[in-house]
Enzyme design. Structure first.
Site, PDB file in Angstrom:
ATOM      1  N   SER A 118     -25.811  88.263 -19.256  1.00 40.35           N
ATOM      2  CA  SER A 118     -25.814  88.971 -17.965  1.00 40.35           C
ATOM      3  C   SER A 118     -26.887  90.032 -18.010  1.00 40.35           C
ATOM      4  O   SER A 118     -27.394  90.375 -19.078  1.00 40.35           O
ATOM      5  CB  SER A 118     -24.464  89.639 -17.724  1.00 40.35           C
ATOM      6  N   ASP A 119     -27.287  90.550 -16.858  1.00 37.46           N
ATOM      7  CA  ASP A 119     -28.110  91.753 -16.911  1.00 37.46           C
ATOM      8  C   ASP A 119     -27.157  92.921 -17.193  1.00 37.46           C
ATOM      9  O   ASP A 119     -25.933  92.771 -17.147  1.00 37.46           O
ATOM     10  CB  ASP A 119     -28.931  91.952 -15.636  1.00 37.46           C
ATOM     11  N   TRP A 120     -27.736  94.057 -17.478  1.00 38.68           N
ATOM     12  CA  TRP A 120     -26.946  95.212 -17.931  1.00 38.68           C
ATOM     13  C   TRP A 120     -25.774  95.471 -16.967  1.00 38.68           C
ATOM     14  O   TRP A 120     -25.976  95.896 -15.831  1.00 38.68           O
ATOM     15  CB  TRP A 120     -27.858  96.435 -18.019  1.00 38.68           C
ATOM     16  N   ALA A 121     -24.574  95.172 -17.457  1.00 41.48           N
ATOM     17  CA  ALA A 121     -23.344  95.413 -16.688  1.00 41.48           C
ATOM     18  C   ALA A 121     -23.304  94.671 -15.346  1.00 41.48           C
ATOM     19  O   ALA A 121     -22.540  95.043 -14.458  1.00 41.48           O
ATOM     20  CB  ALA A 121     -23.127  96.906 -16.462  1.00 41.48           C
TER      21      ALA A 121
END
Ligand code: BGC
Length: 759
Positions: free
Chosen positions: A291-294
């Protein structure tokens, strides 16, 4: 370095589990898939979910944990509940973190260490948009190879690069991080970068795993505002956004990263069609998606998930395999399986994908393979700097050159170098600078002084500040400098010089993540300074230091010479001097259109024709009443110190069948006095189709070198695959009919021929 082995093997015949075998036994299990299955069979549900968790590592691993959160993270690492970390940098830190897992956890499954190595690790290369301006795929591969070597030498074995989001809006700060507006050129760069990072063997200690990001549509954020919604339909998605990702998947990229944006109502992180159906289904790609950050938990803010647990459920079902620092998977996935809300088979599939990459990287044989202090000792940073300079000079684009002002003649004895960026050693390093040191670039003043020696007076005046205040990756910038007290000195310097090199543009942190701007002109008092200098000396060469296309209409109209020098990295000033004094004849071409005014954005050459393309008789056509609609400098544009004359494209036939190849031949002549490099471009237009098609699309290019007076015949092959697009039938295919072939030196100045594809 001590060698660690994963002492695990399943003896299938008896179902007996043997832990404590040696590496020979392990490597005797030939097939990666068998190895993956054998490890998976040993794992508890908690351990499986652990492989899907990625922690940020910016806490002190070697010292006492600074807070409870860090302590908990350390415990989780020890218990084998973490699959990967990001931002753990150095041999010592990665060794330390890996030890937590290898010396404490039950199954000893090594960690991956990820980091944003975007345009270099220590040696900094041109920002990706700049490097793409070289159109030189060997260069793109070489800088990635070097970045991989330097990263690996610091324990990093996975980069979150290349960013291959087609981006067409100069307001978007992350435009510097990609390859611009064209899907074909971006695809070529994607493949070159992946080859450079991953090499031929992912387990070689000098290669690292790459990431194709951000999947998908992130580069088309509405209004150029970062993280914003993307409104595109299926046709645009397939024809514009997905081609570079398909090329990356086919090139064997180890991982993908999804994106922050929603796309036509669905957050990319929760997008099943993109991740499961297209990437893992149609394209049959077997790596894993981080995933991208969070971005998993951010689906709550999108209003797409009620809470973290719901977000985790949506994401895993949609095919997001690893949760980057979001805390959704680690808190919810086990429970979701136990409550039968998520099928354990989905977890198994995600874990297998992660293990597959770890096996291919050789981490099970030696988890410390990348944490080897010896690698660093053997690196020649001097050679890396040379490569950086070479790539930097190829990335510079000459936009204008009147009265032969460039290259600067050896008869010029007084050169003024003016501007807030003239002696700036930091801005050329750009954003996403890895471990590139602040203020470590060769400045333009330094580069020029070195190039001319003591023969020539180099008169520097800053003239003004950019007024950015405190700068760092996360700090907002104040672009409000109004101080003109340095103007007088700069004007004096300009008066007393034959030629003025004005170095203006952007601070390193004006582009990059979260750096969207509504103005893309020269910030602060730079334009004012430029006009003051122009009053006393018209021999101005504008050197732009920039990460995005800028609005430079006044300069284009008034100044005799303009070069786009982007943010070129460590060797910036030397590379610029190479071009200014003619040691290197510029050959770069814009990978992105430069607008006349910001109001034209998003602006790109491969637009649709519309039903009302043009009229000079009335206003009811698709244009603007206060500006021409085309770019100031179009995609593919770039001058040389010589001139090239293009012949008409000659086709080997006027029609072709599906399994045939058409040859396109054209002559290119160097009509000037110096040798030069030219990037010969071929575009195609599909005249009538089942969906509307762009007015032209880049399909091939070739870099040639010509001596003065020399002519070369350039030959392109056109086959049916180059005519394919995502049609009204919702598949990639070609359609019979007429096509234009357009050849020339940029996307605007082209010569045309027509052929047809038979049924
Ligand atoms: C960016 C990614 C990057 C990640 C990790 C995110 O904010 O969008 O491109 O890889 O951070 O640093």
């Amino acid at each position: 370095m001590k060698k660690y082995i994963l002492f695990i093997i399943v003896l299938f015949s008896s179902g007996f589990l043997a832990i404590g075998q040696n590496s020979e036994i392990l490597s005797s299990v030939k097939n990666v898939e068998t190895k993956v299955d054998s490890v998976l069979a040993l794992m508890t549900l908690e351990e499986k979910v652990g492989q899907l968790v990625q922690y940020n590592g910016s806490w002190d691993l070697t010292g006492p944990a600074s807070n409870l959160d860090a302590k908990q993270k350390e415990e989780n690492l020890k218990n084998g509940l973490v699959g990967s970390m990001l931002n753990v940098l150095s041999v010592e830190a990665t060794t330390e973190a890996q030890k937590l897992v290898m010396e404490n956890s039950r199954l000893k499954i090594p960690l991956l260490f990820g980091y944003d190595v975007i345009h270099g690790y220590t040696t900094i290369f041109p920002v990706p948009l700049a490097e793409t301006a070289s159109w030189d795929m060997e260069a793109a591969e070489e800088s990635a190879r070097i970045a991989a070597l330097e990263s690996a030498a610091h324990g990093v074995n996975w980069t979150f690069s290349p960013m291959i989001d087609v981006s067409r809006d100069a307001r978007w700060g992350r435009i510097m991080e990609g390859s611009g507006e064209d899907p074909y050129l971006t695809s070529m760069v994607a493949v070159a970068k992946i080859k450079g990072y991953q090499g031929k063997d992912l387990s070689h200690p000098h290669t690292i795993a790459a990431t194709a990001k951000h999947f998908a549509g992130y580069g088309l954020a509405e209004a150029g505002r970062d993280y914003n919604t993307v409104h595109i339909g299926e046709n645009e998605l397939h024809n514009t956004v997905l081609p570079p990702f398909k090329a990356a998947a086919e090139a064997g990229v180890a991982t993908f990263m999804n994106s922050f944006n929603d796309i036509d109502g669905t957050p990319a992180t929760g997008h099943k069609v993109l991740q499961r159906d297209i990437l893992k289904g149609d394209w049959d790609w077997n790596g894993f998606i981080v995933s991208d950050w969070a971005s998993i938990s951010e689906m709550i803010d999108h209003g797409f998930a009620r809470d973290k647990k719901h977000a985790a459920e949506i994401a895993i079902k949609a095919g997001s395999d690893m949760d980057m620092e979001g805390g959704a998977y680690e808190t919810s996935l086990v429970q979701l399986v136990e409550e039968s809300k998520v099928d354990e088979a989905l977890i198994d599939d995600a874990v297998k994908r992660v293990l597959r990459v770890k096996f291919k990287m050789g981490l099970f044989e030696d988890p410390y393979r990348y944490s080897n202090a010896e690698t660093l000792k053997n690196i020649s940073f001097e050679d890396h700097r040379k490569a950086s300079r070479d790539i930097a000079k190829k990335s510079i684009v000459l936009l204008k050159n009147e009265n032969g002002l460039l290259p600067i003649s050896s008869s010029v004895k007084n050169i003024a170098v003016i501007g807030p960026l003239a002696n700036d050693k930091d801005s050329p390093i750009g954003n996403w600078r890895g471990q590139g040191e602040a203020n470590s670039a060769v400045s333009v003043v330094e580069g020029i002084r070195k190039a001319v020696g003591t023969d020539v007076n180099v008169n520097y005046a800053k003239g003004a500040d950019l007024g950015m205040g405190e700068r760092s990756f996360l700090m907002p910038l104040k672009i409000n400098e109004t101080d003109t007290s340095g103007f007088a000195e700069a004007v004096e310097v300009a008066k007393n010089s034959e030629v003025v090199v004005m170095v203006l543009g952007e601070d390193a942190f004006q582009t990059g993540e979260g750096r969207s701007q509504v103005n893309i002109g020269l910030a602060g008092v730079q334009q004012e300074l430029l006009e003051e200098i122009y009053k006393v000396n018209k021999n101005i060469i504008l050197v732009l230091i920039n990460g995005r296309p800028m609005e430079i209409s006044w300069a284009a109209e008034n100044l005799p010479a303009i070069t786009v020098a982007w943010q070129l990295g460590t060797e910036s000033g030397n590379a610029i001097a190479d071009v200014l004094f003619g040691k290197y004849n510029p050959s770069g071409k814009l990978p992105v259109s430069f607008p006349r005014a910001v109001g034209q954005e998003p602006l790109y050459y491969n637009q649709k024709n519309t039903g009302r393309p043009y009229s000079d008789q009335h206003v009811t056509f698709s244009g603007y009443t206060d500006s021409p609609k085309d770019a100031l400098y179009p995609f593919g544009f770039g001058l040389s110190y010589t001139t090239f004359e293009y012949g008409e494209p000659q086709l080997s036939a006027k029609e072709m069948n599906e399994n045939e190849t058409l040859e396109v031949r054209l002559s290119v002549t160097n009509t000037g006095n110096v040798a030069g490099k030219e990037i010969v471009q071929l575009y195609i237009r599909d005249l009538v189709a089942s969906t509307t098609r762009p007015v032209k699309e880049l399909k091939a290019f070739e870099i040639i070198e010509l001596a003065p007076g020399e002519t070369k015949n350039v030959q392109f092959k056109v086959d049916e695959t180059m005519l394919q697009f995502y049609t009204a039938n919702r598949k990639w295919e070609s359609e019979a009919g007429e096509f234009e072939i357009l050849t020339g030196s940029n996307s605007r100045d082209l010569k045309k021929s027509i052929f047809s594809l038979n049924n």
